[in-house]
Design an enzyme around this catalytic site. Structure first.
Site, mmCIF file in Angstrom:
data_model
loop_
_atom_site.group_PDB
_atom_site.id
_atom_site.type_symbol
_atom_site.label_atom_id
_atom_site.label_comp_id
_atom_site.label_asym_id
_atom_site.label_seq_id
_atom_site.Cartn_x
_atom_site.Cartn_y
_atom_site.Cartn_z
ATOM 1 N N TYR A 161 0.845 -1.202 0.000
ATOM 2 C CA TYR A 161 0.000 0.000 0.000
ATOM 3 C C TYR A 161 0.883 1.256 0.000
ATOM 4 O O TYR A 161 0.687 2.167 -0.817
ATOM 5 C CB TYR A 161 -0.911 -0.020 1.227
ATOM 6 C CG TYR A 161 -1.769 1.219 1.387
ATOM 7 C CD1 TYR A 161 -2.906 1.389 0.594
ATOM 8 C CD2 TYR A 161 -1.450 2.217 2.310
ATOM 9 C CE1 TYR A 161 -3.712 2.527 0.737
ATOM 10 C CE2 TYR A 161 -2.240 3.353 2.459
ATOM 11 C CZ TYR A 161 -3.363 3.501 1.673
ATOM 12 O OH TYR A 161 -4.152 4.627 1.807
HETATM 13 N N1 NAD Z 1 -8.868 6.059 5.345
HETATM 14 C C1 NAD Z 1 -7.604 6.435 5.521
HETATM 15 O O1 NAD Z 1 -7.031 6.343 6.622
HETATM 16 C C2 NAD Z 1 -6.834 7.035 4.371
HETATM 17 C C3 NAD Z 1 -5.665 7.768 4.650
HETATM 18 C C4 NAD Z 1 -4.929 8.304 3.599
HETATM 19 C C5 NAD Z 1 -5.354 8.108 2.301
HETATM 20 N N2 NAD Z 1 -6.500 7.395 2.060
HETATM 21 C C6 NAD Z 1 -6.881 7.218 0.665
HETATM 22 O O2 NAD Z 1 -8.146 7.805 0.461
HETATM 23 C C7 NAD Z 1 -8.822 7.111 -0.584
HETATM 24 C C8 NAD Z 1 -10.197 6.689 -0.109
HETATM 25 O O3 NAD Z 1 -10.041 5.893 1.040
HETATM 26 P P1 NAD Z 1 -11.253 5.517 2.011
HETATM 27 O O4 NAD Z 1 -10.669 5.465 3.357
HETATM 28 O O5 NAD Z 1 -12.431 6.349 1.732
HETATM 29 O O6 NAD Z 1 -11.476 4.001 1.527
HETATM 30 P P2 NAD Z 1 -12.791 3.118 1.353
HETATM 31 O O7 NAD Z 1 -12.321 1.701 1.336
HETATM 32 O O8 NAD Z 1 -13.844 3.502 2.331
HETATM 33 O O9 NAD Z 1 -13.284 3.548 -0.115
HETATM 34 C C9 NAD Z 1 -12.613 3.149 -1.263
HETATM 35 C C10 NAD Z 1 -13.629 2.925 -2.363
HETATM 36 O O10 NAD Z 1 -12.903 2.517 -3.532
HETATM 37 C C11 NAD Z 1 -13.656 1.512 -4.187
HETATM 38 N N3 NAD Z 1 -12.783 0.685 -5.023
HETATM 39 C C12 NAD Z 1 -11.802 -0.144 -4.622
HETATM 40 N N4 NAD Z 1 -11.281 -0.783 -5.670
HETATM 41 C C13 NAD Z 1 -11.933 -0.321 -6.777
HETATM 42 C C14 NAD Z 1 -11.836 -0.622 -8.156
HETATM 43 N N5 NAD Z 1 -10.982 -1.537 -8.628
HETATM 44 N N6 NAD Z 1 -12.643 0.031 -9.005
HETATM 45 C C15 NAD Z 1 -13.538 0.954 -8.539
HETATM 46 N N7 NAD Z 1 -13.686 1.240 -7.244
HETATM 47 C C16 NAD Z 1 -12.892 0.612 -6.369
HETATM 48 C C17 NAD Z 1 -14.276 0.698 -3.048
HETATM 49 O O11 NAD Z 1 -15.407 -0.058 -3.472
HETATM 50 C C18 NAD Z 1 -14.637 1.816 -2.038
HETATM 51 O O12 NAD Z 1 -15.944 2.270 -2.205
HETATM 52 C C19 NAD Z 1 -7.917 5.945 -0.968
HETATM 53 O O13 NAD Z 1 -7.123 6.320 -2.060
HETATM 54 C C20 NAD Z 1 -7.051 5.766 0.259
HETATM 55 O O14 NAD Z 1 -5.820 5.139 -0.034
HETATM 56 C C21 NAD Z 1 -7.242 6.867 3.059
#
Ligand code: NAD
Length: 258
Positions: A161
């Site tokens: 990741y």
């Molecule tokens: N939550 C955290 O702590 C955090 C911190 C830093 C960065 N991020 C980044 O923020 C972004 C959103 O994270 P989140 O926490 O809302 O995650 P989440 O898992 O709640 O949401 C991610 C969404 O992406 C969709 N997804 C995954 N694979 C897919 C694919 N192949 N095609 C289409 N859709 C797909 C999933 O169905 C989900 O709805 C991500 O890029 C994550 O890396 C999250």
């Protein structure tokens, strides 16, 4: 007027990937509040439909587009559907990502690394390759890649990741420089931990340990709220952002000072 703002369309439409929940849904809602027409892209069709209904109920113009961003044919179809319903996109938010399995890096399988890179890096690349050429032709666009502080600092037991997010940061810098004179700006944001379902792949005790470890390193000692991430993304998606490209925007409660 600069090349970055001169061709902003009157009716702006945005594509947000991974928008069925969490940070992507918050960004979709925030861009809708700015008056944009929103194509919500996600592979989870059920949750996506609920998300679209919730935003529509708030008065937003949204389209739910089920799509797996790892499949270029899906992406092309999703783009055609989005353009037919909402017009040419002037904003792309590459937000969809997966965390992958937690575990020691030396025990990780190559297949697992490929699975994470397929979504987090190649998925984002494919969406950019499909959507951005139209922006370049029209002379205006905003691309925001949602990376992570993990991509700057590395997270133990989540090497795939973290490496994928480092790749996304680097891709942002390269593409931003390549397109710097086109009116299309490409930036990324690097949030620290947000309390979303991305951690649902872990069981409860793993999740508690991870959260404690992550929060310990945040000087503000709390999760970032998804609305806070959306606020930063909204500025980067707007015409008000006009002289930043290939840049990395920190939102980590003081954890990263760079
Ligand atoms: N939550 C955290 O702590 C955090 C911190 C830093 C960065 N991020 C980044 O923020 C972004 C959103 O994270 P989140 O926490 O809302 O995650 P989440 O898992 O709640 O949401 C991610 C969404 O992406 C969709 N997804 C995954 N694979 C897919 C694919 N192949 N095609 C289409 N859709 C797909 C999933 O169905 C989900 O709805 C991500 O890029 C994550 O890396 C999250």
């Amino acid at each position: 007027m600069t090349p970055s703002d001169s061709r902003e369309p009157a009716q702006r439409s945005a594509i947000v990937t991974g928008a069925a929940r969490g940070i992507g849904l918050a960004i979709g809602a925030r861009l809708a509040a700015d008056g944009m027409l929103i194509a919500l892209w996600d592979r989870d069709a059920g949750q996506l439909e609920e998300a679209a209904q919730a935003l529509s109920a708030q008065g937003a113009t949204v389209l739910a587009v089920p799509v797996d961003i790892t499949d270029r044919a899906h992406v092309d179809r999703a783009l055609a559907q989005s353009m037919e319903a909402l017009g040419q996109p002037s904003v792309l938010v590459n937000n969809a990502a997966i965390l992958g399995r937690s575990g020691p890096t030396l025990d990780a399988s190559l297949d697992e690394w490929k699975r994470v890179f397929d979504v987090n890096v190649f998925g984002a690349l494919q969406c950019a390759q499909a959507v951005v050429p139209g922006m370049v032709r029209r002379g205006y666009g905003r691309v925001v890649n949602v990376a992570s502080i993990a991509g700057k600092e590395g997270n133990p037991f989540a090497a795939a990741y973290a490496a994928s997010k480092a790749a996304l940061i680097s891709m942002t810098k390269s593409l931003g420089k390549e397109l710097a004179e086109t009116g299309v700006l490409v930036n990324c944001i690097t949030p620290s931990a947000a309390d979303t379902d991305i951690f649902a792949v872990y069981d409860q005790s793993q999740r508690a340990q991870l959260e404690a470890r992550l929060l310990e390193r945040v000087p503000m000692k709390r999760f970032v709220r998804v609305e806070e991430v959306a606020e930063m993304a909204a500025w980067l998606c707007s015409v008000r952002c006009s002289f930043s490209t290939g840049a990395v925007f920190d939102i980590s409660g003081g954890r990263a000072m760079y």
